[in-house]
Design an enzyme around this catalytic site. Sequence first.
Site, PDB file in Angstrom:
ATOM      1  N   VAL A 171       0.813  -1.231   0.000  1.00 49.83           N
ATOM      2  CA  VAL A 171       0.000   0.000   0.000  1.00 49.83           C
ATOM      3  C   VAL A 171       0.843   1.275   0.000  1.00 49.83           C
ATOM      4  CG1 VAL A 171      -2.003  -1.091   1.105  1.00 49.83           C
ATOM      5  CG2 VAL A 171      -0.291   0.071   2.533  1.00 49.83           C
TER       6      VAL A 171
ATOM      7  N   ASN B 176      -7.229  -1.042   6.301  1.00 52.31           N
ATOM      8  CA  ASN B 176      -6.907  -1.708   7.560  1.00 52.31           C
ATOM      9  C   ASN B 176      -5.413  -1.916   7.782  1.00 52.31           C
ATOM     10  OD1 ASN B 176      -7.473  -3.861   9.813  1.00 52.31           O
ATOM     11  ND2 ASN B 176      -6.289  -4.955   8.249  1.00 52.31           N
TER      12      ASN B 176
ATOM     13  N   SER C 205      -6.989   4.136  15.774  1.00 51.83           N
ATOM     14  CA  SER C 205      -6.605   3.438  17.015  1.00 51.83           C
ATOM     15  C   SER C 205      -6.826   4.358  18.191  1.00 51.83           C
ATOM     16  CB  SER C 205      -5.124   3.060  16.960  1.00 51.83           C
ATOM     17  OG  SER C 205      -4.662   2.714  18.254  1.00 51.83           O
TER      18      SER C 205
ATOM     19  N   TYR D 198       3.232   5.973  15.494  1.00 54.26           N
ATOM     20  CA  TYR D 198       1.919   5.332  15.350  1.00 54.26           C
ATOM     21  C   TYR D 198       0.797   6.308  15.733  1.00 54.26           C
ATOM     22  CZ  TYR D 198      -1.538   1.524  15.907  1.00 54.26           C
ATOM     23  OH  TYR D 198      -2.630   0.696  15.798  1.00 54.26           O
TER      24      TYR D 198
ATOM     25  N   ALA E  41       0.842   9.551  15.747  1.00 60.70           N
ATOM     26  CA  ALA E  41       0.749  10.638  14.753  1.00 60.70           C
ATOM     27  C   ALA E  41      -0.028  10.164  13.529  1.00 60.70           C
ATOM     28  CB  ALA E  41       2.142  11.102  14.349  1.00 60.70           C
TER      29      ALA E  41
ATOM     30  N   LYS F  61      -2.281   7.746  13.335  1.00 62.04           N
ATOM     31  CA  LYS F  61      -3.695   7.450  13.610  1.00 62.04           C
ATOM     32  C   LYS F  61      -4.494   8.751  13.811  1.00 62.04           C
ATOM     33  CE  LYS F  61      -3.427   2.953  13.184  1.00 62.04           C
ATOM     34  NZ  LYS F  61      -4.007   2.302  12.006  1.00 62.04           N
TER      35      LYS F  61
ATOM     36  N   ILE G  55      -7.125  -4.899  21.262  1.00 61.42           N
ATOM     37  CA  ILE G  55      -7.896  -6.034  20.752  1.00 61.42           C
ATOM     38  C   ILE G  55      -7.037  -7.297  20.787  1.00 61.42           C
ATOM     39  CG2 ILE G  55      -9.312  -6.855  18.805  1.00 61.42           C
ATOM     40  CD1 ILE G  55     -10.292  -4.175  20.092  1.00 61.42           C
TER      41      ILE G  55
HETATM   42  P1  NDP Z   1      -1.815  -7.293  11.811  1.00 57.08           P
HETATM   43  O1  NDP Z   1      -0.365  -6.953  11.970  1.00 57.08           O
HETATM   44  O2  NDP Z   1      -2.318  -8.574  12.374  1.00 57.08           O
HETATM   45  O3  NDP Z   1      -2.229  -7.232  10.284  1.00 57.08           O
HETATM   46  C1  NDP Z   1      -1.849  -6.179   9.471  1.00 57.08           C
HETATM   47  C2  NDP Z   1      -1.733  -6.709   8.063  1.00 57.08           C
HETATM   48  O4  NDP Z   1      -1.308  -5.629   7.218  1.00 57.08           O
HETATM   49  C3  NDP Z   1      -0.672  -7.815   7.941  1.00 57.08           C
HETATM   50  O5  NDP Z   1      -1.144  -8.840   7.125  1.00 57.08           O
HETATM   51  C4  NDP Z   1       0.479  -7.063   7.319  1.00 57.08           C
HETATM   52  O6  NDP Z   1       1.392  -7.871   6.601  1.00 57.08           O
HETATM   53  C5  NDP Z   1      -0.264  -6.111   6.406  1.00 57.08           C
HETATM   54  N1  NDP Z   1       0.613  -5.047   5.911  1.00 57.08           N
HETATM   55  C6  NDP Z   1       1.677  -4.480   6.539  1.00 57.08           C
HETATM   56  N2  NDP Z   1       2.283  -3.599   5.730  1.00 57.08           N
HETATM   57  C7  NDP Z   1       1.582  -3.595   4.567  1.00 57.08           C
HETATM   58  C8  NDP Z   1       1.738  -2.921   3.338  1.00 57.08           C
HETATM   59  N3  NDP Z   1       2.751  -2.056   3.144  1.00 57.08           N
HETATM   60  N4  NDP Z   1       0.863  -3.157   2.340  1.00 57.08           N
HETATM   61  C9  NDP Z   1      -0.167  -4.041   2.498  1.00 57.08           C
HETATM   62  N5  NDP Z   1      -0.344  -4.736   3.659  1.00 57.08           N
HETATM   63  C10 NDP Z   1       0.516  -4.515   4.672  1.00 57.08           C
HETATM   64  O7  NDP Z   1      -2.618  -6.029  12.433  1.00 57.08           O
HETATM   65  P2  NDP Z   1      -3.978  -5.988  13.293  1.00 57.08           P
HETATM   66  O8  NDP Z   1      -4.993  -6.888  12.703  1.00 57.08           O
HETATM   67  O9  NDP Z   1      -3.651  -6.103  14.710  1.00 57.08           O
HETATM   68  O10 NDP Z   1      -4.390  -4.457  13.040  1.00 57.08           O
HETATM   69  C11 NDP Z   1      -5.147  -4.060  11.929  1.00 57.08           C
HETATM   70  C12 NDP Z   1      -5.380  -2.564  12.002  1.00 57.08           C
HETATM   71  O11 NDP Z   1      -5.994  -2.229  13.239  1.00 57.08           O
HETATM   72  C13 NDP Z   1      -4.099  -1.719  11.932  1.00 57.08           C
HETATM   73  O12 NDP Z   1      -4.346  -0.547  11.193  1.00 57.08           O
HETATM   74  C14 NDP Z   1      -3.846  -1.385  13.379  1.00 57.08           C
HETATM   75  O13 NDP Z   1      -3.092  -0.207  13.514  1.00 57.08           O
HETATM   76  C15 NDP Z   1      -5.236  -1.234  13.918  1.00 57.08           C
HETATM   77  N6  NDP Z   1      -5.392  -1.426  15.354  1.00 57.08           N
HETATM   78  C16 NDP Z   1      -5.069  -2.615  15.937  1.00 57.08           C
HETATM   79  C17 NDP Z   1      -5.265  -2.793  17.291  1.00 57.08           C
HETATM   80  C18 NDP Z   1      -4.972  -4.082  17.970  1.00 57.08           C
HETATM   81  O14 NDP Z   1      -5.234  -4.173  19.173  1.00 57.08           O
HETATM   82  N7  NDP Z   1      -4.451  -5.080  17.299  1.00 57.08           N
HETATM   83  C19 NDP Z   1      -5.798  -1.707  18.128  1.00 57.08           C
HETATM   84  C20 NDP Z   1      -6.102  -0.510  17.406  1.00 57.08           C
HETATM   85  C21 NDP Z   1      -5.916  -0.404  16.075  1.00 57.08           C
HETATM   86  P3  NDP Z   1       2.549  -8.728   7.378  1.00 57.08           P
HETATM   87  O15 NDP Z   1       2.027 -10.104   7.456  1.00 57.08           O
HETATM   88  O16 NDP Z   1       3.772  -8.570   6.555  1.00 57.08           O
HETATM   89  O17 NDP Z   1       2.720  -8.098   8.723  1.00 57.08           O
END
Ligand code: NDP
Length: 247
Positions: free
Chosen positions: A58, A84, A145, A157, A159, A161, A190
């Site tokens: 992305v 996401n 977030s 992070y 900044a 969000k 989460i």
């Molecule tokens: P994960 O790390 O489990 O999943 C994120 C996914 O995004 C992974 O598959 C990752 O790939 C992929 N990714 C990373 N970089 C890129 C890129 N350049 N292009 C395309 N895909 C990419 O994250 P979560 O499910 O925990 O979080 C999802 C969202 O929710 C995020 O935006 C996070 O900031 C937000 N969030 C999460 C919270 C939590 O408690 N977990 C709380 C609040 C917000 P790879 O497998 O290489 O890592």
Amino acid sequence: MEILGKKVVITGGARGMGKKFAVDLKNLGAKPFVVDVIEENLHVLKNETGIPGQVVDVTNEKGVESFFEAYTAENGAPDVLINNAGITADALFIKQKGDEIVKFPFSNWEKVLNVNLTGVFLCAREAAFHMVKRGVKGVIVNISSISRAGNLGQTNYSATKAAVDAMTVTWAKELSRYGIRVGAIAPGYINTEMVAKIRPEVLEKLIQNIPRGRLGEMEEISQAVQFILRNEFFSGRVLEVDGAMRI
Ligand code: NDP
């Protein structure tokens, strides 16, 4: 918006919360398509759930543009984009270690800005472009977030969000005239792999600070996504799903 039959592009949806959104929307009759960076994870997703995907970074403008171009040529413009994909690379802004004073690494700053800010900007821009071009009255959901308020160790992070929230409001104002809605969700902590990376003693303390007394479940954020899709008057706002926690 009626979810049944809608074309939904989900970034970072090969695992974690994005995968949960994709699976739940598929079960409701939508047609999810996932973009992510690790091909193997996309294969696993396809084998387990039948949900198709493609490797797209992305952060890469040309890559994002050609993905949305090709996707739209084949399927029509997406009805929904879920922005996401997000990463963390935490560090203290300044850290004194004995005589040494360590600075926040610039590489951590750049890495997180590229994915969480530039990535969200690029995907939303391309999705909106094709929605407008094809007259699709779609919805963009950005995943923010609780850290948007500013969180220890998360200069980068937090900044990004906060910026995601600002872009959500801006785009909602600008795109309303085309019938496009834009909403965001600010999840608290989460039960995901991202949170599993937190040291157990830190996590325990953290949970003590959540008034609901537990981590949130992915299901609960997925429900928030579905609410935003369904509620036609929801736009330009951030839904907080955090068990009453304030950072
Ligand atoms: P994960 O790390 O489990 O999943 C994120 C996914 O995004 C992974 O598959 C990752 O790939 C992929 N990714 C990373 N970089 C890129 C890129 N350049 N292009 C395309 N895909 C990419 O994250 P979560 O499910 O925990 O979080 C999802 C969202 O929710 C995020 O935006 C996070 O900031 C937000 N969030 C999460 C919270 C939590 O408690 N977990 C709380 C609040 C917000 P790879 O497998 O290489 O890592």
